[in-house]
Design a protein around this motif. Structure first.
Motif, PDB file in Angstrom:
ATOM      1  N   SER A   1       0.821  -1.208   0.000  1.00 38.63           N
ATOM      2  CA  SER A   1       0.000   0.000   0.000  1.00 38.63           C
ATOM      3  C   SER A   1       0.858   1.264   0.000  1.00 38.63           C
ATOM      4  CB  SER A   1      -0.930   0.013   1.208  1.00 38.63           C
ATOM      5  OG  SER A   1      -0.197   0.317   2.387  1.00 38.63           O
ATOM      6  N   HIS A   2       0.243   2.342  -0.411  1.00 39.40           N
ATOM      7  CA  HIS A   2       0.931   3.637  -0.423  1.00 39.40           C
ATOM      8  C   HIS A   2       1.346   4.041   0.991  1.00 39.40           C
ATOM      9  CE1 HIS A   2       1.024   8.145  -0.796  1.00 39.40           C
ATOM     10  NE2 HIS A   2       1.883   7.771  -1.723  1.00 39.40           N
ATOM     11  N   ALA A   3       0.465   3.862   1.963  1.00 41.32           N
ATOM     12  CA  ALA A   3       0.776   4.234   3.353  1.00 41.32           C
ATOM     13  C   ALA A   3       1.971   3.437   3.873  1.00 41.32           C
ATOM     14  CB  ALA A   3      -0.439   4.021   4.252  1.00 41.32           C
ATOM     15  N   ASP A   4       2.003   2.143   3.585  1.00 43.43           N
ATOM     16  CA  ASP A   4       3.132   1.319   4.034  1.00 43.43           C
ATOM     17  C   ASP A   4       4.431   1.736   3.348  1.00 43.43           C
ATOM     18  OD1 ASP A   4       1.458  -0.074   5.704  1.00 43.43           O
ATOM     19  OD2 ASP A   4       1.333  -1.848   4.420  1.00 43.43           O
ATOM     20  N   THR A   5       4.344   2.054   2.060  1.00 40.97           N
ATOM     21  CA  THR A   5       5.535   2.480   1.334  1.00 40.97           C
ATOM     22  C   THR A   5       6.035   3.824   1.854  1.00 40.97           C
ATOM     23  OG1 THR A   5       4.737   1.299  -0.619  1.00 40.97           O
ATOM     24  CG2 THR A   5       6.481   2.899  -0.970  1.00 40.97           C
ATOM     25  N   GLN A   6       5.126   4.713   2.197  1.00 43.01           N
ATOM     26  CA  GLN A   6       5.514   5.999   2.780  1.00 43.01           C
ATOM     27  C   GLN A   6       6.282   5.782   4.091  1.00 43.01           C
ATOM     28  OE1 GLN A   6       5.232   8.239   0.399  1.00 43.01           O
ATOM     29  NE2 GLN A   6       3.779   9.646   1.309  1.00 43.01           N
ATOM     30  N   THR A   7       5.762   4.905   4.928  1.00 39.61           N
ATOM     31  CA  THR A   7       6.432   4.582   6.195  1.00 39.61           C
ATOM     32  C   THR A   7       7.805   3.974   5.937  1.00 39.61           C
ATOM     33  OG1 THR A   7       4.324   4.247   7.302  1.00 39.61           O
ATOM     34  CG2 THR A   7       6.262   3.229   8.319  1.00 39.61           C
ATOM     35  N   ASP A   8       7.862   3.026   5.010  1.00 40.98           N
ATOM     36  CA  ASP A   8       9.135   2.380   4.681  1.00 40.98           C
ATOM     37  C   ASP A   8      10.164   3.387   4.179  1.00 40.98           C
ATOM     38  OD1 ASP A   8       7.846   0.028   5.317  1.00 40.98           O
ATOM     39  OD2 ASP A   8       7.520  -0.565   3.234  1.00 40.98           O
ATOM     40  N   THR A   9       9.717   4.361   3.400  1.00 39.12           N
ATOM     41  CA  THR A   9      10.618   5.389   2.872  1.00 39.12           C
ATOM     42  C   THR A   9      11.180   6.249   3.990  1.00 39.12           C
ATOM     43  OG1 THR A   9       9.467   5.435   0.746  1.00 39.12           O
ATOM     44  CG2 THR A   9      10.771   7.387   1.327  1.00 39.12           C
ATOM     45  N   ARG A  10      10.321   6.714   4.878  1.00 41.19           N
ATOM     46  CA  ARG A  10      10.792   7.552   5.988  1.00 41.19           C
ATOM     47  C   ARG A  10      11.774   6.789   6.879  1.00 41.19           C
ATOM     48  NH1 ARG A  10       5.508   8.712   5.819  1.00 41.19           N
ATOM     49  NH2 ARG A  10       5.024   7.598   7.739  1.00 41.19           N
ATOM     50  N   ILE A  11      11.482   5.534   7.157  1.00 40.53           N
ATOM     51  CA  ILE A  11      12.372   4.717   7.985  1.00 40.53           C
ATOM     52  C   ILE A  11      13.724   4.529   7.287  1.00 40.53           C
ATOM     53  CG2 ILE A  11      12.749   2.383   8.886  1.00 40.53           C
ATOM     54  CD1 ILE A  11       9.711   2.337   9.510  1.00 40.53           C
ATOM     55  N   ALA A  12      13.705   4.237   5.997  1.00 40.90           N
ATOM     56  CA  ALA A  12      14.956   4.030   5.254  1.00 40.90           C
ATOM     57  C   ALA A  12      15.813   5.293   5.242  1.00 40.90           C
ATOM     58  CB  ALA A  12      14.640   3.583   3.828  1.00 40.90           C
ATOM     59  N   LEU A  13      15.198   6.437   5.010  1.00 41.93           N
ATOM     60  CA  LEU A  13      15.961   7.689   4.992  1.00 41.93           C
ATOM     61  C   LEU A  13      16.551   8.008   6.362  1.00 41.93           C
ATOM     62  CD1 LEU A  13      13.593   9.792   2.718  1.00 41.93           C
ATOM     63  CD2 LEU A  13      15.924   9.070   2.143  1.00 41.93           C
ATOM     64  N   GLN A  14      15.760   7.829   7.400  1.00 39.69           N
ATOM     65  CA  GLN A  14      16.256   8.082   8.757  1.00 39.69           C
ATOM     66  C   GLN A  14      17.365   7.115   9.128  1.00 39.69           C
ATOM     67  OE1 GLN A  14      12.601   7.808  10.935  1.00 39.69           O
ATOM     68  NE2 GLN A  14      12.175   9.990  10.778  1.00 39.69           N
ATOM     69  N   LYS A  15      17.180   5.846   8.800  1.00 40.33           N
ATOM     70  CA  LYS A  15      18.153   4.806   9.134  1.00 40.33           C
ATOM     71  C   LYS A  15      19.518   5.094   8.490  1.00 40.33           C
ATOM     72  CE  LYS A  15      18.865  -0.153   8.487  1.00 40.33           C
ATOM     73  NZ  LYS A  15      18.269  -1.375   7.930  1.00 40.33           N
ATOM     74  N   ARG A  16      19.496   5.654   7.293  1.00 42.93           N
ATOM     75  CA  ARG A  16      20.738   5.937   6.564  1.00 42.93           C
ATOM     76  C   ARG A  16      21.288   7.328   6.840  1.00 42.93           C
ATOM     77  NH1 ARG A  16      23.294   1.455   4.982  1.00 42.93           N
ATOM     78  NH2 ARG A  16      21.786  -0.059   4.262  1.00 42.93           N
ATOM     79  N   GLY A  17      20.689   8.060   7.790  1.00 43.64           N
ATOM     80  CA  GLY A  17      21.242   9.333   8.216  1.00 43.64           C
ATOM     81  C   GLY A  17      20.887  10.533   7.359  1.00 43.64           C
ATOM     82  N   PHE A  18      19.860  10.405   6.538  1.00 43.18           N
ATOM     83  CA  PHE A  18      19.438  11.541   5.721  1.00 43.18           C
ATOM     84  C   PHE A  18      18.537  12.452   6.531  1.00 43.18           C
ATOM     85  CE2 PHE A  18      20.966   8.867   2.388  1.00 43.18           C
ATOM     86  CZ  PHE A  18      21.371   9.749   1.398  1.00 43.18           C
TER      87      PHE A  18
END
Length: 101
Positions: free
Chosen positions: A16-33
């Motif tokens: 889903s779009h909502a899940d992908t949005q969450t996954d994107t924010r987590i990935a960016l934060q995890k990688r220090g962006f």
């Protein structure tokens, strides 16, 4: 200083779009962006680190499919290529190991 390099990758995820949005924010934060990815309602996530600017766009295609496009630009070719591929991989793999509520 060299010319800026730009790389991009895209895919369609079965999530889903909502899940992908969450996954994107987590990935960016995890990688220090850092950046404007905190707003869950925006389709575009604009983020940066010391060397690279990343834009991730998530477009809902259906209730269970989302188009994901990652663009990375940097003054060095290697960093732009690395972060573009890395972010798409990170976002794509999040759903497999994450229980969405």
């Amino acid at each position: 200083m060299g010319r800026p390099s730009l790389y991009h990758y895209a895919t369609v995820l079965s999530r889903s779009h909502a899940d992908t949005q969450t996954d994107t924010r987590i990935a960016l934060q995890k990688r220090g962006f850092e950046g404007a990815y905190q707003n869950a309602d925006l389709w575009e996530h604009f983020a940066f680190n010391a060397d690279t600017l990343v834009v991730v766009t998530n477009v809902p295609l259906s209730p269970s499919q989302t188009y994901v496009h990652v663009i990375a630009t940097s003054d060095t070719d290697g960093l732009a290529a690395y972060w573009s591929a890395q972010m798409l991989d990170e976002i794509s793999s999040r759903g497999a190991d994450m229980d969405h509520v």
